[in-house]
Design an enzyme around this catalytic site. Sequence first.
Site, PDB file in Angstrom:
ATOM      1  N   ASN A   1       0.875  -1.177   0.000  1.00  0.00           N
ATOM      2  CA  ASN A   1       0.000   0.000   0.000  1.00  0.00           C
ATOM      3  C   ASN A   1       0.909   1.222   0.000  1.00  0.00           C
ATOM      4  OD1 ASN A   1      -1.796   2.071   0.460  1.00  0.00           O
ATOM      5  ND2 ASN A   1      -2.773   1.151   2.237  1.00  0.00           N
TER       6      ASN A   1
ATOM      7  N   ARG B   1      -2.841  -2.184  -3.201  1.00  0.00           N
ATOM      8  CA  ARG B   1      -4.017  -1.375  -2.922  1.00  0.00           C
ATOM      9  C   ARG B   1      -3.967  -0.160  -3.843  1.00  0.00           C
ATOM     10  NH1 ARG B   1      -4.575   4.117  -0.269  1.00  0.00           N
ATOM     11  NH2 ARG B   1      -6.771   4.231   0.278  1.00  0.00           N
TER      12      ARG B   1
ATOM     13  N   HIS C   1     -12.708   2.891   1.159  1.00  0.00           N
ATOM     14  CA  HIS C   1     -12.644   1.886   2.234  1.00  0.00           C
ATOM     15  C   HIS C   1     -13.369   0.597   1.828  1.00  0.00           C
ATOM     16  CE1 HIS C   1     -12.322   5.526   5.143  1.00  0.00           C
ATOM     17  NE2 HIS C   1     -11.114   5.072   4.886  1.00  0.00           N
TER      18      HIS C   1
ATOM     19  N   ARG D   1     -10.208  15.906   7.630  1.00  0.00           N
ATOM     20  CA  ARG D   1     -11.148  16.203   6.544  1.00  0.00           C
ATOM     21  C   ARG D   1     -12.458  16.731   7.113  1.00  0.00           C
ATOM     22  NH1 ARG D   1      -9.987  10.404   4.225  1.00  0.00           N
ATOM     23  NH2 ARG D   1      -8.084  10.766   3.009  1.00  0.00           N
TER      24      ARG D   1
ATOM     25  N   GLU E   1      -8.096  -5.474   5.911  1.00  0.00           N
ATOM     26  CA  GLU E   1      -8.029  -5.103   4.504  1.00  0.00           C
ATOM     27  C   GLU E   1      -6.918  -5.856   3.774  1.00  0.00           C
ATOM     28  OE1 GLU E   1      -8.952  -0.633   3.952  1.00  0.00           O
ATOM     29  OE2 GLU E   1      -8.260  -0.813   6.018  1.00  0.00           O
TER      30      GLU E   1
END
Length: 397
Positions: A7, A90, A179, A239, A382
């Site tokens: 990733n 990813r 996600h 965010r 994940e």
Amino acid sequence: MLVFILNAGSSSLKYQLMNPIIKKVFASGICERIGIDGVLKHEFGDDKELKLEIDMPTHKEAIEAVLSILTTGEGKVIDSINDIEAIGHRVAHGGESFKSSVLVTDEVITEIERLIPLAPLHNPANILGIKICQELMPGKPNVTVFDTVFHQTMPDYAYMYALPYDQYTKHAIRKYGFHGTSHYYVSNEARGMLDKKHNTRIVVCHLGNGSSVTAVLNGKSIDTSMGLTPVQGLMMGTRSGDVGAGAISYMMKQEGLDIDQITELMNKKSGILGISGKSSDLREVLANMDTDERCRLAVDMVAYNIKKYVGSYVAALDGIDALCFTGGIGENSALIREIVCTGLDGMGLVLDPIKNNKKRSDSRDIATNSSSARIFVIPTNEEYVIANDTYKVVSQS
């Protein structure tokens, strides 16, 4: 099959070495401060850890360092990189082009590059990781696993924005969601815990520095809180989440901000950090909420926004069988789970405070026995989804 999971971010990269068939992790870690100085944190064996300072001017040196530590010295777990059978990557944004994980080809890379405007901070680094692995491990199959794929089952009325339709046809402006690997894994685990594979209505709350909520009907995403980019939806670490367009344009005029500056503000200076003025880490904000009014406000806003999305998705699903919490906040903050679930009794979600406050690292049900719907805490995985998808794609190619 031994899968190397990568990733790659702009200045860091996470990795894991896993056999998805037996779900065994041999090593994992992260390279940080790439392009600055370089720190490699490596975990292996029975809770063994190494932390090394290694010069990493680019991602190539970082990946070379990872492959070296996997095969030599104290952190060694395999004899040679030849033991690695496939690499799973990813990739943040697959747009509408990718509806499943795919084997990397020149055409796939070209398409991911074309999608860079949709994920300018993520896709370039993801592509870089792919190309470096192709160079350092020639002949090994590389597979891309996209954050957006799980949400490709959303109906058009859920993913479309009420903008002129040609903004969709010309620029692919729509909701994509992120996600996806986490929402897929957790909702699938929840279906198993319900012992019910059909007619399942599940809401998954992936809560961390980046957060999103997804409505999952019979194993398929039908709506999710993030949009064209990850800034939409919940209030997150830095965010802003949902903000009215009028407020954005007004702020730009008042502060004299251009589009790049407002994007920076909404992505990196807002959310928990912007409201608390103290930290983007909710743990620190929670620790100060009793004495700092802005920290208290930040916690209340975080929980309220999660609850608001949960309620709307219960309506979208025409009911609920399970509410799931995952991610660093979802798995570890009993207080956030408590605030979110308070008042949801009418939806059949009744939290057991004793179960909720027990500190455990495994999947568990924290609803009362009398609750008509279940409330699960499920640690996400994940990396397993990436490794398993890589195994399946390579096996079928």
